[in-house]
Design an enzyme around this catalytic site. Structure first.
Site, PDB file in Angstrom:
ATOM      1  N   GLY A  15      44.648  26.006  27.069  1.00  5.55           N
ATOM      2  CA  GLY A  15      43.432  25.624  27.794  1.00  5.55           C
ATOM      3  C   GLY A  15      42.212  25.623  26.890  1.00  5.55           C
ATOM      4  O   GLY A  15      42.291  25.918  25.696  1.00  5.55           O
ATOM      5  N   GLN A  16      41.064  25.304  27.492  1.00 14.72           N
ATOM      6  CA  GLN A  16      39.805  25.209  26.734  1.00 14.72           C
ATOM      7  C   GLN A  16      39.414  26.530  26.071  1.00 14.72           C
ATOM      8  O   GLN A  16      39.041  26.557  24.906  1.00 14.72           O
ATOM      9  CB  GLN A  16      38.681  24.798  27.698  1.00 14.72           C
ATOM     10  CG  GLN A  16      38.728  23.356  28.100  1.00 14.72           C
ATOM     11  CD  GLN A  16      37.606  22.554  27.459  1.00 14.72           C
ATOM     12  OE1 GLN A  16      36.666  23.098  26.917  1.00 14.72           O
ATOM     13  NE2 GLN A  16      37.729  21.259  27.507  1.00 14.72           N
ATOM     14  N   ASN A 108      45.785  33.439  42.781  1.00 10.10           N
ATOM     15  CA  ASN A 108      45.697  34.241  41.566  1.00 10.10           C
ATOM     16  C   ASN A 108      46.401  35.582  41.710  1.00 10.10           C
ATOM     17  O   ASN A 108      46.915  36.118  40.731  1.00 10.10           O
ATOM     18  CB  ASN A 108      44.241  34.409  41.138  1.00 10.10           C
ATOM     19  CG  ASN A 108      43.753  33.181  40.392  1.00 10.10           C
ATOM     20  OD1 ASN A 108      44.309  32.814  39.371  1.00 10.10           O
ATOM     21  ND2 ASN A 108      42.744  32.524  40.918  1.00 10.10           N
ATOM     22  N   VAL A 132      40.296  37.669  31.504  1.00  5.39           N
ATOM     23  CA  VAL A 132      39.203  36.707  31.375  1.00  5.39           C
ATOM     24  C   VAL A 132      39.216  35.741  32.564  1.00  5.39           C
ATOM     25  O   VAL A 132      38.178  35.324  33.059  1.00  5.39           O
ATOM     26  CB  VAL A 132      39.341  35.917  30.046  1.00  5.39           C
ATOM     27  CG1 VAL A 132      38.269  34.833  29.925  1.00  5.39           C
ATOM     28  CG2 VAL A 132      39.277  36.874  28.851  1.00  5.39           C
ATOM     29  N   HIS A 190      32.088  40.314  37.672  1.00  6.76           N
ATOM     30  CA  HIS A 190      31.775  39.123  36.874  1.00  6.76           C
ATOM     31  C   HIS A 190      31.637  37.955  37.854  1.00  6.76           C
ATOM     32  O   HIS A 190      32.573  37.197  38.106  1.00  6.76           O
ATOM     33  CB  HIS A 190      32.867  38.840  35.840  1.00  6.76           C
ATOM     34  CG  HIS A 190      32.672  37.513  35.164  1.00  6.76           C
ATOM     35  ND1 HIS A 190      31.543  37.231  34.431  1.00  6.76           N
ATOM     36  CD2 HIS A 190      33.424  36.386  35.135  1.00  6.76           C
ATOM     37  CE1 HIS A 190      31.625  35.983  33.983  1.00  6.76           C
ATOM     38  NE2 HIS A 190      32.756  35.451  34.408  1.00  6.76           N
TER      39      HIS A 190
END
EC number: 1.1.1.37
Length: 329
Positions: A15-16, A108, A132, A190
């Site tokens: 991924g990015q 998730n 993350v 977050h």
């Protein structure tokens, strides 16, 4: 004599964020310029993703990094996490059109339950886990709860991006250098509810809050700017923040492994009940790190405004926890 290689597992590796992260790990920026690494890269068992991962590995090979001992590609967390010393859980299901937050949580929860179980079974007993992928705090909580044989303290969530974003805003406002600002704290989740708090921050031994001396800016500009920075980047770039997230992950793990030299840094860690945060919730707090261990900064005064902000972000974390409770049985 060279050190034994450390095994670093990275999920969502094609991924990015993975693309912005892997080359910096392989160059020694995360674990030290004398630390050989083995990269164990996980992607979903989808032909396109696995093909993209092969391309990333070809590029890693083409860099001829002296510290990179080996790179392996995986589609199963049980092989990707085998004997891992560090696990960066970057891959998560992003929120799609029409998806409610609770849908995102449940999708998730499945990913991070499976990954927590795999870590529990095959990773090093001292594995350092950084989540993350969002919602990072709750994903870290799910992984931790799914790995009962590993110490809870091994599981952390990334608040360092918020910490670095706040540092940069404070440097711009005060006209001081980022490197000179110390004792910044980011509390909580977050997410846009997090609370960046510079009441204790100093610049050259002077109080930063006294230097800035602008409560309205703190409340109406600083806190919302840091909280909504991710959305502002998506709006401007058309893609989410990847390079800055990768940079924060490097900072987080580097400080955890190599030490923060007495500086305060922010990590999402399992609460021990201090600051009125229920035990076990993964919550951003100030820590110092030394010899591979973090230690929370204790005894900070929480004024009425701060209490309100700490409770506001806690409420969201408790709602997220309750939203996945049934999925953890």
């Amino acid at each position: 004599m060279s050190k034994p290689a450390m095994r670093v597992a990275v999920t969502g590796a094609a991924g990015q964020i993975g693309y912005a992260l892997l080359f910096r790990i392989a160059s020694g920026e995360m674990l030290g310029k004398d630390q050989p690494v083995i990269l164990q890269l996980l992607e979903i068992p989808d032909e396109k993703a696995q093909k993209a991962l092969k391309g990333v590995i070809m590029e890693l090979d083409d860099c001829a990094f002296p510290l990179l001992q080996e790179v392996t590609a995986h589609s199963d967390p049980r092989t990707a996490f085998k004997d891992a010393d560090v696990a960066l859980l970057v891959g998560a299901r992003p929120r799609g059109p029409g998806m409610e937050r609770k849908d995102l949580l449940s999708v998730n929860a499945q990913i991070f339950t499976a990954q927590g179980k795999a870590l529990n079974d095959v990773a090093s007993r001292n594995v350092k886990v950084l989540v993350v992928g969002n919602p990072a705090n709750t994903n870290a909580y799910i992984a931790m709860k799914s790995a009962p044989d590993l110490p809870a303290k091994n599981f952390t969530a990334m608040l360092r991006l918020d910490h670095n974003r706040a540092l940069s805003q404070l440097a711009a406002k005060s006209g001081k250098a980022v490197a000179d600002i110390e004792k910044l704290v980011v509390w909580g989740n977050h997410s846009p509810t997090m609370y960046p708090d510079y009441r204790f921050a100093t610049v050259g031994g002077q109080s930063l809050a006294k230097l800035i001396n602008d409560d309205a800016w703190n409340r109406d500009t600083f806190i919302p700017t840091v909280g909504k920075r991710g959305a502002a980047i998506i709006e401007a770039r058309g893609l989410s923040s990847a390079a800055s997230a990768a940079n924060a992950a490097i900072d987080h793990v580097r400080d955890w492994v190599l030490g923060s030299n007495g500086k305060w840094v922010t990590m999402g860690i399992p609460s021990d009940g201090s600051y009125g945060i229920p035990e076990g919730i993964i919550y951003g707090v100030p820590v110092t790190t030394e010899n591979g261990e973090y230690k929370r900064v204790e005894g900070l005064e929480i004024d009425a405004f701060s209490r309100e902000r700490l409770d506001f972000t806690l409420k969201e974390l408790l709602e997220e926890r309750d939203g996945v409770k049934d999925l953890l049985k």
